[in-house]
Write a protein that holds these residues in place. Structure first.
Motif, PDB file in Angstrom:
ATOM      1  N   ILE A  23       0.850  -1.202   0.000  1.00 41.07           N
ATOM      2  CA  ILE A  23       0.000   0.000   0.000  1.00 41.07           C
ATOM      3  C   ILE A  23       0.882   1.247   0.000  1.00 41.07           C
ATOM      4  CG2 ILE A  23      -1.676   1.323   1.366  1.00 41.07           C
ATOM      5  CD1 ILE A  23      -2.874  -1.370   2.228  1.00 41.07           C
ATOM      6  N   GLU A  24       2.027   1.176   0.672  1.00 38.03           N
ATOM      7  CA  GLU A  24       2.939   2.319   0.718  1.00 38.03           C
ATOM      8  C   GLU A  24       3.443   2.688  -0.674  1.00 38.03           C
ATOM      9  OE1 GLU A  24       3.035  -0.257   2.895  1.00 38.03           O
ATOM     10  OE2 GLU A  24       2.366   0.848   4.665  1.00 38.03           O
ATOM     11  N   GLU A  25       3.797   1.669  -1.480  1.00 39.41           N
ATOM     12  CA  GLU A  25       4.234   1.925  -2.864  1.00 39.41           C
ATOM     13  C   GLU A  25       3.109   2.571  -3.662  1.00 39.41           C
ATOM     14  OE1 GLU A  25       5.726  -1.560  -4.862  1.00 39.41           O
ATOM     15  OE2 GLU A  25       7.030  -2.073  -3.179  1.00 39.41           O
ATOM     16  N   LEU A  26       1.930   2.007  -3.549  1.00 41.43           N
ATOM     17  CA  LEU A  26       0.763   2.533  -4.248  1.00 41.43           C
ATOM     18  C   LEU A  26       0.495   3.978  -3.830  1.00 41.43           C
ATOM     19  CD1 LEU A  26      -1.789   2.020  -6.061  1.00 41.43           C
ATOM     20  CD2 LEU A  26      -2.924   1.316  -3.974  1.00 41.43           C
ATOM     21  N   ILE A  32      -0.875   9.950  -2.215  1.00 38.69           N
ATOM     22  CA  ILE A  32      -1.839   9.963  -1.112  1.00 38.69           C
ATOM     23  C   ILE A  32      -1.157   9.414   0.131  1.00 38.69           C
ATOM     24  CG2 ILE A  32      -3.907   9.716  -2.556  1.00 38.69           C
ATOM     25  CD1 ILE A  32      -3.830   6.681  -1.687  1.00 38.69           C
ATOM     26  N   ASN A  33      -1.764   9.618   1.274  1.00 40.40           N
ATOM     27  CA  ASN A  33      -1.296   9.044   2.524  1.00 40.40           C
ATOM     28  C   ASN A  33      -1.675   7.567   2.530  1.00 40.40           C
ATOM     29  OD1 ASN A  33      -1.840   8.208   5.413  1.00 40.40           O
ATOM     30  ND2 ASN A  33      -0.795  10.178   5.716  1.00 40.40           N
ATOM     31  N   ARG A  39      -7.927   2.975   4.075  1.00 42.84           N
ATOM     32  CA  ARG A  39      -9.361   3.162   4.351  1.00 42.84           C
ATOM     33  C   ARG A  39     -10.184   3.051   3.070  1.00 42.84           C
ATOM     34  NH1 ARG A  39      -8.242   8.237   7.931  1.00 42.84           N
ATOM     35  NH2 ARG A  39      -7.768   8.810   5.835  1.00 42.84           N
ATOM     36  N   ILE A  40      -9.659   3.586   1.962  1.00 42.33           N
ATOM     37  CA  ILE A  40     -10.374   3.475   0.686  1.00 42.33           C
ATOM     38  C   ILE A  40     -10.403   2.011   0.235  1.00 42.33           C
ATOM     39  CG2 ILE A  40     -10.291   4.061  -1.780  1.00 42.33           C
ATOM     40  CD1 ILE A  40     -11.388   6.325  -0.089  1.00 42.33           C
ATOM     41  N   LEU A  41      -9.284   1.328   0.343  1.00 41.64           N
ATOM     42  CA  LEU A  41      -9.228  -0.084  -0.050  1.00 41.64           C
ATOM     43  C   LEU A  41     -10.224  -0.943   0.726  1.00 41.64           C
ATOM     44  CD1 LEU A  41      -5.428  -0.608  -0.544  1.00 41.64           C
ATOM     45  CD2 LEU A  41      -7.205  -1.146  -2.212  1.00 41.64           C
TER      46      LEU A  41
END
Length: 100
Positions: A23-26, A32-33, A39-41
């Protein structure tokens, strides 16, 4: 809400296909944070009928992006109950299935 759902499913696909490993890479690529991304995922865990209701603008008034961004159960029956989407018939069927 529709835009958030679209992002959620697109981001999930990117993670599942290996386009991004974390998620950090994405989050870095999307600028985005990572907390927001997580939370969106989580929206991909909504019951399909809730997603359909949002996409068709036939969702309960209490289903807002703000409420969806709060932690929620992955149990679909609980989701429906939380947002007032259970019919009496659904509740009765679920109760009968549990006790018999």
């Amino acid at each position: 809400m529709i835009k958030a759902l679209a992002r959620a499913f697109r981001w999930r696909k990117l993670l599942e296909t290996g386009a991004y490993g974390t998620i950090e890479e994405l989050a870095a690529v999307e600028k985005i944070n990572s907390s927001y991304g997580s939370r969106i995922l989580r929206l991909t865990l909504l019951a399909p009928d809730i997603v359909e209701g949002i996409l068709n603008a036939r969702h309960a008034p209490k289903v807002t992006l703000a409420t969806l961004m709060q932690p929620f159960s992955t149990d679909r029956l609980r989701q429906r109950s939380l947002w007032g989407l259970l019919s009496r018939q659904t509740e009765q069927t679920h109760t009968q299935a549990k006790c018999c």
